[in-house]
Design an enzyme around this catalytic site. Structure first.
Site, PDB file in Angstrom:
ATOM      1  N   ASP A   1      -0.185  12.347  -6.754  1.00 13.92           N
ATOM      2  CA  ASP A   1      -1.427  11.803  -6.211  1.00 13.92           C
ATOM      3  C   ASP A   1      -2.024  12.690  -5.124  1.00 13.92           C
ATOM      4  O   ASP A   1      -3.163  13.149  -5.213  1.00 13.92           O
ATOM      5  CB  ASP A   1      -1.188  10.397  -5.625  1.00 13.92           C
ATOM      6  CG  ASP A   1      -0.596   9.445  -6.646  1.00 13.92           C
ATOM      7  OD1 ASP A   1      -0.705   9.737  -7.844  1.00 13.92           O
ATOM      8  OD2 ASP A   1      -0.036   8.418  -6.238  1.00 13.92           O
TER       9      ASP A   1
ATOM     10  N   GLY B   1      -4.362   2.619  -9.538  1.00 16.37           N
ATOM     11  CA  GLY B   1      -4.298   3.718 -10.491  1.00 16.37           C
ATOM     12  C   GLY B   1      -5.133   4.927 -10.123  1.00 16.37           C
ATOM     13  O   GLY B   1      -5.034   5.966 -10.762  1.00 16.37           O
ATOM     14  N   LEU B   2      -5.971   4.797  -9.108  1.00 12.62           N
ATOM     15  CA  LEU B   2      -6.828   5.928  -8.735  1.00 12.62           C
ATOM     16  C   LEU B   2      -6.327   6.593  -7.457  1.00 12.62           C
ATOM     17  O   LEU B   2      -6.974   7.456  -6.897  1.00 12.62           O
ATOM     18  CB  LEU B   2      -8.279   5.456  -8.543  1.00 12.62           C
ATOM     19  CG  LEU B   2      -8.882   4.770  -9.767  1.00 12.62           C
ATOM     20  CD1 LEU B   2     -10.225   4.155  -9.426  1.00 12.62           C
ATOM     21  CD2 LEU B   2      -9.024   5.763 -10.922  1.00 12.62           C
ATOM     22  N   SER B   3      -5.168   6.138  -6.996  1.00 10.15           N
ATOM     23  CA  SER B   3      -4.535   6.707  -5.800  1.00 10.15           C
ATOM     24  C   SER B   3      -5.344   6.496  -4.540  1.00 10.15           C
ATOM     25  O   SER B   3      -5.462   7.401  -3.702  1.00 10.15           O
ATOM     26  CB  SER B   3      -4.275   8.202  -5.978  1.00 10.15           C
ATOM     27  OG  SER B   3      -3.275   8.376  -6.888  1.00 10.15           O
ATOM     28  N   SER B   4      -5.886   5.305  -4.402  1.00 10.73           N
ATOM     29  CA  SER B   4      -6.596   5.025  -3.151  1.00 10.73           C
ATOM     30  C   SER B   4      -5.631   5.132  -1.975  1.00 10.73           C
ATOM     31  O   SER B   4      -6.014   5.565  -0.887  1.00 10.73           O
ATOM     32  CB  SER B   4      -7.249   3.644  -3.191  1.00 10.73           C
ATOM     33  OG  SER B   4      -6.301   2.684  -3.568  1.00 10.73           O
ATOM     34  N   SER B   5      -4.359   4.772  -2.180  1.00 12.61           N
ATOM     35  CA  SER B   5      -3.389   4.844  -1.077  1.00 12.61           C
ATOM     36  C   SER B   5      -3.207   6.280  -0.613  1.00 12.61           C
ATOM     37  O   SER B   5      -3.260   6.573   0.585  1.00 12.61           O
ATOM     38  CB  SER B   5      -2.023   4.321  -1.504  1.00 12.61           C
ATOM     39  OG  SER B   5      -2.143   3.112  -2.148  1.00 12.61           O
ATOM     40  N   ALA B   6      -2.988   7.168  -1.567  1.00 12.08           N
ATOM     41  CA  ALA B   6      -2.805   8.574  -1.175  1.00 12.08           C
ATOM     42  C   ALA B   6      -4.106   9.126  -0.592  1.00 12.08           C
ATOM     43  O   ALA B   6      -4.085   9.912   0.361  1.00 12.08           O
ATOM     44  CB  ALA B   6      -2.353   9.403  -2.365  1.00 12.08           C
ATOM     45  N   ALA B   7      -5.246   8.694  -1.143  1.00 12.91           N
ATOM     46  CA  ALA B   7      -6.534   9.194  -0.629  1.00 12.91           C
ATOM     47  C   ALA B   7      -6.716   8.771   0.824  1.00 12.91           C
ATOM     48  O   ALA B   7      -7.164   9.558   1.670  1.00 12.91           O
ATOM     49  CB  ALA B   7      -7.679   8.671  -1.496  1.00 12.91           C
TER      50      ALA B   7
HETATM   51  C1  GLA Z   1       1.411   6.335  -9.246  1.00 18.66           C
HETATM   52  C2  GLA Z   1       2.345   7.128  -8.352  1.00 18.66           C
HETATM   53  C3  GLA Z   1       2.413   8.600  -8.802  1.00 18.66           C
HETATM   54  C4  GLA Z   1       2.719   8.718 -10.295  1.00 18.66           C
HETATM   55  C5  GLA Z   1       1.791   7.812 -11.087  1.00 18.66           C
HETATM   56  C6  GLA Z   1       2.132   7.765 -12.558  1.00 18.66           C
HETATM   57  O1  GLA Z   1       0.107   6.768  -9.082  1.00 18.66           O
HETATM   58  O2  GLA Z   1       1.930   7.040  -7.024  1.00 18.66           O
HETATM   59  O3  GLA Z   1       3.354   9.292  -8.024  1.00 18.66           O
HETATM   60  O4  GLA Z   1       4.061   8.427 -10.548  1.00 18.66           O
HETATM   61  O5  GLA Z   1       1.799   6.478 -10.598  1.00 18.66           O
HETATM   62  O6  GLA Z   1       1.977   9.001 -13.139  1.00 18.66           O
END
Ligand code: GLA
Length: 388
Positions: free
Chosen positions: A167, A119-125
């Protein structure tokens, strides 16, 4: 970095923050408008060019996962399910597709992230950190918009998650103490000045509940939203472009034809349209420094995620309820997709620690197994990803 025999003078560090999305949940893949804040907790990447300037080897170690990832830029291996090296290989592939032979220098790297996943976007980070590292060692100057696109290639094309651009956009473009407002259709963003920095902090609480996002109902929800969009456009007699998304449907069309949708699709569309209204109202509340009203909208957003988007798992719903019921909490919701991981709360400055203790106690009573891995972290906001 000693394992790679690089000169300490060549080592640089990329800071790629975790992000939260207080309002605008689950609408980025439907090209909606979203908001975000970057946290002062980050994935750190120490990196250096490969020691020999002709070497095209990219290699990385992780403080969080076992084993070494290693490959040549000339032959980037395909996606491997469950392998932490996917984000590094995906980053190299995205850059190689754009820059070809200009991506010729390898990189030695060590990655570390402190906050628990979900939920904190570690993957995108992590993806953004690899992009910044590979770009730096190859002397490539890349805009935020292009890095948003490259990270999207990692996740959508290489990994196969059908997520939107929330993210990586927040991770790359956020500014400390300001709310990032991002239109996922035009792919434009701006920062909104709001409440004074000392009027709230961000409490991140970890449920101890984990699973890979690509194996959750995430892609199924995206497909349901698209199907709702298609049916609404059909009902309104509008020509349907391939791959309809809810942003193409006007609110009037939803009001007029929403009742014709099957119950599940109606709920998904209801989430989309009510969430867009909350984003609009929330941006206005933020701009007038009304953190209380902003927080109330965050609570409603969390409720809609449970009731309309139906994405919370029981431990996360419990955490959400405990947070919402705690004095000093201004707003709370699950962070990110909501199937696993963390909840976030905007909390009054002086009460963050006490709230974390009370929530930990309540959680342990209701979910003793997951609660063994519960953790809490009090954060402030920060700037987006950067090289030190
Ligand atoms: C994940 C996804 C995002 C977004 C959120 C929910 O983090 O990677 O693209 O859809 O869930 O808002």
């Amino acid at each position: 970095m000693r394992a790679f025999h690089v000169s300490p003078a060549d080592v640089r560090v990329a800071v790629s923050p975790y992000r939260i999305c207080p309002l605008g949940a689950h609408v980025d893949h439907q090209l909606g408008v979203v908001t975000g804040l970057a946290l002062n907790q980050a994935v750190l990447l120490a990196f250096a060019p490969s020691p020999d300037s002709h070497r095209k080897e990219v290699a990385a170690l992780s403080k969080n996962y076992p084993g070494k990832v290693s490959f040549e830029l000339d032959s980037i291996p395909p996606f491997r399910p469950g392998d932490w090296g996917n984000y590094l290989r995906g980053a190299a592939l995205a850059l190689r597709d754009r820059f070809g032979k200009r991506l010729s220098r390898g990189m030695m790297a060590m990655v570390d992230g402190d906050l628990p996943i979900g939920g904190l976007s570690s993957s995108a980070a992590v993806g953004v950190a690899y992009l910044l590292g590979l770009e730096a060692v190859n002397g490539l100057s890349v805009s935020i918009a292009d890095n948003i696109h490259f990270d999207r290639t990692i996740e959508n094309v290489y990994i196969g998650l059908r997520n939107g651009i929330l993210d990586q956009s927040v991770i790359l473009a956020a500014e400390r103490d300001q709310l990032l407002s991002l239109d996922c259709q035009s792919e434009t963003w701006h920062s909104v000045h709001g409440p004074a920095a000392d009027s709230f902090q961000v409490l991140v609480v970890y449920s101890g509940f984990e699973q890979a996002l690509v194996s959750t109902g995430y892609n199924q929800r995206v497909a349901e939203c698209r199907e709702a969009a298609k049916q609404l456009l059909n009902a309104a007699g509008q020509r349907m472009a391939n791959g309809a998304v809810l942003r193409q449907v006007s609110e009037e069309t939803f009001v007029e034809h929403g009742s014709t949708l099957p119950a599940t699709l109606r709920k998904r569309a209801t989430h989309f349209f009510t969430e867009q209204a909350r984003v609009r109202d929330g941006a206005a509340a933020w701009a007038s420094a009304n953190v209380k009203q902003f927080g109330n909208l965050v609570v409603q957003s969390g409720k809609s995620s449970v009731e309309n988007y139906e994405c919370g798992s029981p431990p996360l719903i419990t955490l959400y309820e405990l947070l919402v019921g705690s004095p000093g909490v201004l707003g709370a919701r699950f962070s990110g997709a909501g199937f696993r991981g963390n909840c976030i709360a905007l909390v009054e400055h002086s009460r963050a620690e006490a709230i974390a203790v009370a929530v930990a106690e309540g959680y342990a009573r209701r979910h003793p197994t997951e609660a063994k891995n519960f953790s809490a972290c009090v954060c402030d906001t920060d700037d987006g990803a950067r090289l030190l």
